[in-house]
Design a protein around this motif. Structure first.
Motif, PDB file in Angstrom:
ATOM      1  N   HIS A  93       0.839  -1.197   0.000  1.00  0.00           N
ATOM      2  CA  HIS A  93       0.000   0.000   0.000  1.00  0.00           C
ATOM      3  C   HIS A  93       0.877   1.251   0.000  1.00  0.00           C
ATOM      4  O   HIS A  93       1.729   1.429   0.874  1.00  0.00           O
ATOM      5  CB  HIS A  93      -0.891   0.009   1.243  1.00  0.00           C
ATOM      6  CG  HIS A  93      -1.657  -1.259   1.438  1.00  0.00           C
ATOM      7  ND1 HIS A  93      -2.536  -1.750   0.491  1.00  0.00           N
ATOM      8  CD2 HIS A  93      -1.675  -2.154   2.459  1.00  0.00           C
ATOM      9  CE1 HIS A  93      -3.069  -2.873   0.931  1.00  0.00           C
ATOM     10  NE2 HIS A  93      -2.563  -3.144   2.114  1.00  0.00           N
ATOM     11  N   LYS A  94       0.611   2.138  -0.987  1.00  0.00           N
ATOM     12  CA  LYS A  94       1.414   3.351  -1.115  1.00  0.00           C
ATOM     13  C   LYS A  94       0.515   4.557  -1.354  1.00  0.00           C
ATOM     14  O   LYS A  94      -0.638   4.429  -1.783  1.00  0.00           O
ATOM     15  CB  LYS A  94       2.421   3.205  -2.260  1.00  0.00           C
ATOM     16  CG  LYS A  94       3.360   2.014  -2.117  1.00  0.00           C
ATOM     17  CD  LYS A  94       4.335   1.915  -3.264  1.00  0.00           C
ATOM     18  CE  LYS A  94       5.395   2.985  -3.188  1.00  0.00           C
ATOM     19  NZ  LYS A  94       6.442   2.807  -4.234  1.00  0.00           N
ATOM     20  N   LEU A  95       1.046   5.712  -1.084  1.00  0.00           N
ATOM     21  CA  LEU A  95       0.388   6.980  -1.378  1.00  0.00           C
ATOM     22  C   LEU A  95       1.449   7.859  -2.032  1.00  0.00           C
ATOM     23  O   LEU A  95       2.342   8.357  -1.359  1.00  0.00           O
ATOM     24  CB  LEU A  95      -0.162   7.614  -0.102  1.00  0.00           C
ATOM     25  CG  LEU A  95      -1.260   8.659  -0.265  1.00  0.00           C
ATOM     26  CD1 LEU A  95      -2.471   8.086  -0.994  1.00  0.00           C
ATOM     27  CD2 LEU A  95      -1.693   9.204   1.092  1.00  0.00           C
ATOM     28  N   ALA A  96       1.337   7.981  -3.368  1.00  0.00           N
ATOM     29  CA  ALA A  96       2.393   8.601  -4.170  1.00  0.00           C
ATOM     30  C   ALA A  96       3.681   7.792  -3.972  1.00  0.00           C
ATOM     31  O   ALA A  96       3.678   6.590  -4.158  1.00  0.00           O
ATOM     32  CB  ALA A  96       2.554  10.071  -3.830  1.00  0.00           C
ATOM     33  N   ASP A  97       4.749   8.419  -3.540  1.00  0.00           N
ATOM     34  CA  ASP A  97       6.033   7.707  -3.410  1.00  0.00           C
ATOM     35  C   ASP A  97       6.283   7.192  -1.999  1.00  0.00           C
ATOM     36  O   ASP A  97       7.385   6.707  -1.709  1.00  0.00           O
ATOM     37  CB  ASP A  97       7.186   8.636  -3.821  1.00  0.00           C
ATOM     38  CG  ASP A  97       7.127   9.009  -5.295  1.00  0.00           C
ATOM     39  OD1 ASP A  97       6.704   8.152  -6.101  1.00  0.00           O
ATOM     40  OD2 ASP A  97       7.488  10.152  -5.632  1.00  0.00           O
ATOM     41  N   ASN A  98       5.298   7.279  -1.133  1.00  0.00           N
ATOM     42  CA  ASN A  98       5.496   6.914   0.270  1.00  0.00           C
ATOM     43  C   ASN A  98       4.591   5.758   0.662  1.00  0.00           C
ATOM     44  O   ASN A  98       3.553   5.521   0.034  1.00  0.00           O
ATOM     45  CB  ASN A  98       5.194   8.118   1.166  1.00  0.00           C
ATOM     46  CG  ASN A  98       6.068   9.307   0.844  1.00  0.00           C
ATOM     47  OD1 ASN A  98       7.289   9.186   0.774  1.00  0.00           O
ATOM     48  ND2 ASN A  98       5.450  10.461   0.630  1.00  0.00           N
ATOM     49  N   PRO A  99       4.957   5.014   1.698  1.00  0.00           N
ATOM     50  CA  PRO A  99       4.032   4.004   2.230  1.00  0.00           C
ATOM     51  C   PRO A  99       2.731   4.667   2.677  1.00  0.00           C
ATOM     52  O   PRO A  99       2.733   5.801   3.152  1.00  0.00           O
ATOM     53  CB  PRO A  99       4.801   3.416   3.424  1.00  0.00           C
ATOM     54  CG  PRO A  99       6.238   3.727   3.159  1.00  0.00           C
ATOM     55  CD  PRO A  99       6.242   5.030   2.426  1.00  0.00           C
ATOM     56  N   LEU A 100       1.616   3.958   2.507  1.00  0.00           N
ATOM     57  CA  LEU A 100       0.319   4.509   2.897  1.00  0.00           C
ATOM     58  C   LEU A 100       0.263   4.723   4.400  1.00  0.00           C
ATOM     59  O   LEU A 100       0.535   3.808   5.182  1.00  0.00           O
ATOM     60  CB  LEU A 100      -0.798   3.559   2.475  1.00  0.00           C
ATOM     61  CG  LEU A 100      -2.196   3.904   2.994  1.00  0.00           C
ATOM     62  CD1 LEU A 100      -2.687   5.227   2.399  1.00  0.00           C
ATOM     63  CD2 LEU A 100      -3.182   2.783   2.691  1.00  0.00           C
ATOM     64  N   VAL A 101      -0.099   5.926   4.786  1.00  0.00           N
ATOM     65  CA  VAL A 101      -0.371   6.259   6.182  1.00  0.00           C
ATOM     66  C   VAL A 101      -1.701   7.000   6.200  1.00  0.00           C
ATOM     67  O   VAL A 101      -1.871   8.013   5.515  1.00  0.00           O
ATOM     68  CB  VAL A 101       0.734   7.144   6.798  1.00  0.00           C
ATOM     69  CG1 VAL A 101       0.368   7.531   8.224  1.00  0.00           C
ATOM     70  CG2 VAL A 101       2.077   6.430   6.752  1.00  0.00           C
TER      71      VAL A 101
ATOM     72  N   ASP B 147      -5.783  18.819  -2.150  1.00  0.00           N
ATOM     73  CA  ASP B 147      -5.314  18.126  -0.953  1.00  0.00           C
ATOM     74  C   ASP B 147      -6.417  17.249  -0.365  1.00  0.00           C
ATOM     75  O   ASP B 147      -7.609  17.566  -0.451  1.00  0.00           O
ATOM     76  CB  ASP B 147      -4.858  19.133   0.105  1.00  0.00           C
ATOM     77  CG  ASP B 147      -3.592  19.865  -0.296  1.00  0.00           C
ATOM     78  OD1 ASP B 147      -2.877  19.366  -1.183  1.00  0.00           O
ATOM     79  OD2 ASP B 147      -3.334  20.946   0.280  1.00  0.00           O
ATOM     80  N   TYR B 148      -5.996  16.167   0.278  1.00  0.00           N
ATOM     81  CA  TYR B 148      -6.947  15.254   0.914  1.00  0.00           C
ATOM     82  C   TYR B 148      -6.194  14.388   1.913  1.00  0.00           C
ATOM     83  O   TYR B 148      -4.947  14.361   1.942  1.00  0.00           O
ATOM     84  CB  TYR B 148      -7.634  14.356  -0.126  1.00  0.00           C
ATOM     85  CG  TYR B 148      -6.677  13.389  -0.797  1.00  0.00           C
ATOM     86  CD1 TYR B 148      -6.513  12.088  -0.321  1.00  0.00           C
ATOM     87  CD2 TYR B 148      -5.905  13.779  -1.889  1.00  0.00           C
ATOM     88  CE1 TYR B 148      -5.621  11.208  -0.904  1.00  0.00           C
ATOM     89  CE2 TYR B 148      -5.017  12.908  -2.484  1.00  0.00           C
ATOM     90  CZ  TYR B 148      -4.873  11.630  -1.996  1.00  0.00           C
ATOM     91  OH  TYR B 148      -3.981  10.761  -2.574  1.00  0.00           O
ATOM     92  N   GLN B 149      -6.951  13.651   2.712  1.00  0.00           N
ATOM     93  CA  GLN B 149      -6.398  12.617   3.582  1.00  0.00           C
ATOM     94  C   GLN B 149      -7.233  11.356   3.412  1.00  0.00           C
ATOM     95  O   GLN B 149      -8.462  11.433   3.348  1.00  0.00           O
ATOM     96  CB  GLN B 149      -6.426  13.057   5.055  1.00  0.00           C
ATOM     97  CG  GLN B 149      -5.514  14.220   5.369  1.00  0.00           C
ATOM     98  CD  GLN B 149      -5.591  14.642   6.829  1.00  0.00           C
ATOM     99  OE1 GLN B 149      -6.378  14.108   7.612  1.00  0.00           O
ATOM    100  NE2 GLN B 149      -4.770  15.623   7.206  1.00  0.00           N
ATOM    101  N   LEU B 150      -6.582  10.219   3.338  1.00  0.00           N
ATOM    102  CA  LEU B 150      -7.288   8.943   3.282  1.00  0.00           C
ATOM    103  C   LEU B 150      -7.498   8.418   4.698  1.00  0.00           C
ATOM    104  O   LEU B 150      -6.598   8.499   5.541  1.00  0.00           O
ATOM    105  CB  LEU B 150      -6.503   7.903   2.481  1.00  0.00           C
ATOM    106  CG  LEU B 150      -6.592   7.956   0.958  1.00  0.00           C
ATOM    107  CD1 LEU B 150      -5.855   6.764   0.354  1.00  0.00           C
ATOM    108  CD2 LEU B 150      -8.024   7.991   0.472  1.00  0.00           C
ATOM    109  N   THR B 151      -8.682   7.868   4.936  1.00  0.00           N
ATOM    110  CA  THR B 151      -8.975   7.218   6.215  1.00  0.00           C
ATOM    111  C   THR B 151      -9.367   5.753   6.036  1.00  0.00           C
ATOM    112  O   THR B 151      -9.397   4.995   7.007  1.00  0.00           O
ATOM    113  CB  THR B 151     -10.119   7.949   6.940  1.00  0.00           C
ATOM    114  OG1 THR B 151     -11.292   7.958   6.102  1.00  0.00           O
ATOM    115  CG2 THR B 151      -9.719   9.379   7.256  1.00  0.00           C
TER     116      THR B 151
END
Length: 344
Positions: A47-55, A67-71
Motif C-alpha cells: 500500500h502506497k500513497l504517491a512515493d510513500n508508504p500509505l499512512v 489536498d486530501y487525507q485517506l482514512t
C-alpha cells in the motif's frame, strides 16, 4: 553410485525387460521432476500513497493539486489468472476472492502450481458477477464475502462494494469534510493485466509483488468538491477506471518484508508440514488483548476460530484432508500473522 546400479540392473536384463525398465525409469524421472517443479505462489500488495508508504490521515495531493487525507481503502480482487512459462495460463476459481485492506499487510495464497517463471498477472477489482448479487449471510464466517465491519455490501440489487475509498477534504488547508467513493455494479467489473516477475524465497515459494498507489485512484477527481457517491457512474466509476489503468504496478515487496519480519518475532508455528497437532507459541512480551487464531482453506472458508491463549496452544488437524491451509492471527482489525500451513 545409486544411479549407476539402476542402469546396471536395466541393461543386464533381456531386451524386452530392458525396454520396459527404461520406460518405467523415464516415467518415474518425469514424475519426480514434476513434483519438484510444483511451487506455492502468492500475490502481495504493498500500500502506497504517491512515493510513500500509505499512512492514514496524512495529507496528500492528487494530480489536480487538490489536498486530501485517506482514512479507509478496502477492495476486492478476484478472477485471477497467472500467465507463465511462455504464455501458459493458470485460471483460478471464480469463487476465490481476496479482500485487500489498506490497514493490513496483504499476502494472498494463490495455490500450488507447476510454474517456473511468471510473466503477467490478470485480475479484476470487485466481486465476480456469479457471486455479486448473492446473500452474504450464506457465506461462512471469516470469508471475504461474509458481512464485514465496516460494511463491504450495499444491497441485493447492487451487490458488494468493489472499492470503498474514504477520507477527508476541504479548502484553505482545513481538511475536515468527508469523502466517500464506494464503487460497485456488475457492468464495472473490469479485467486488468500487469507485466510482473516473481521473487523466489529460500523455500522455493514464488511471490508476485504489486505496488498499489492510491493517490492514482483519485486521478482527475475534483476532491475540493468533497465527492460522496455510492454507485456506478460518477466519481466512483472514475475510481474503478483509475484502479484498472493507474493504481497497480510491479513491485518488490520490500514494505511487506518489514512487516513479515516483525510478525516472526511474535509467533512460532510448528511442525509445518503437520500431520496431527499444530503448535503455536508466542513471546512473553506480546500484548494479546482481543486476539484470535483462525484457520482457512485456500478458498477463504473459515474452518477454525478460537481465542489465542498465552503463551502456547495447539490446534488439532488430524482429521483434516491433506493440502494447504492459511493460519491467521488477528488482534481486533489488525492482522498479526498470515502463514501457510501444509497438512500431510
Amino acid at each position: 553410485s545409486r544411479i549407476c546400479c539402476i542402469f546396471e540392473q536395466i541393461f543386464n536384463s533381456s531386451p524386452l525387460q530392458t525396454a520396459m525398465k527404461i520406460i518405467s525409469f523415464i516415467s518415474l524421472t518425469i514424475c519426480v521432476f514434476a513434483i519438484f517443479a510444483q511451487k506455492d505462489v502468492y500475490l502481495t500488495v504493498s500500500h502506497k500513497l504517491a512515493d510513500n508508504p500509505l499512512v492514514y490521515n496524512q495529507t496528500a495531493t492528487n494530480n489536480l493539486g487538490h489536498d486530501y487525507q485517506l482514512t479507509r481503502i478496502d477492495y476486492y480482487i478476484s478472477s485471477i489468472k497467472i500467465i507463465h512459462d511462455g504464455e501458459q495460463e493458470v485460471v483460478l476459481p471464480d469463487s476465490l476472492h481476496f479482500l485487500v485492506k489498506g490497514s493490513e499487510n496483504s499476502v494472498n495464497y494463490l495455490g500450488n502450481f507447476d510454474i517456473q517463471t511468471i510473466e503477467n498477472i490478470v485480475f479484476s477489482v470487485g466481486v465476480h458477477p456469479s457471486l455479486n448479487n448473492a446473500d452474504p449471510a450464506l457465506q461462512p464466517a471469516g470469508s471475504p464475502l461474509a458481512f464485514q465491519s465496516p460494511t463491504m455490501h450495499w444491497g441485493w440489487a447492487s451487490g458488494y462494494f468493489f472499492i470503498c475509498l474514504e477520507g477527508l477534504c476541504g479548502v484553505n488547508s482545513t481538511l475536515s469534510l468527508p469523502i466517500q467513493l464506494h464503487a460497485l455494479w456488475n457492468a464495472n467489473y473490469f479485467e486488468q493485466s500487469h507485466e510482473v516477475g516473481a521473487l523466489e524465497n529460500e523455500a522455493g515459494d514464488l511471490f508476485i509483488h504489486l505496488d498499489a498507489d492510491y493517490n492514482e485512484a483519485l486521478r482527475g477527481i475534483n476532491i475540493n468538491a468533497c465527492p460522496i457517491f455510492h454507485g456506478a457512474n460518477e466519481a466512483d466509476l472514475t475510481v474503478l477506471n483509475n484502479f484498472r489503468d493507474y493504481v497497480f504496478s510491479a513491485g518488490d515487496g520490500s514494505l511487506l518484508h518489514i512487516i513479515s519480519e516483525e510478525q516472526k518475532h511474535h509467533f512460532t508455528v510448528f511442525p509445518n508440514p503437520v500431520s496431527d497437532k499444530l503448535h503455536l507459541e508466542a513471546q512473553e512480551l506480546f500484548s494479546f488483548g482481543d486476539t484470535k487464531i483462525m484457520l482457512f482453506d485456500v478458498l477463504g472458508r473459515l474452518l477454525i476460530t478460537q481465542p489465542l491463549v498465552y503463551p502456547s496452544m495447539q490446534m488439532d488437524m488430524k482429521d483434516f484432508q491433506s493440502g494447504v491451509y492459511i493460519l491467521k492471527i488477528a488482534q481486533g482489525a489488525q492482522e498479526l500473522l498470515n502463514q501457510r500451513v501444509v497438512k500431510e
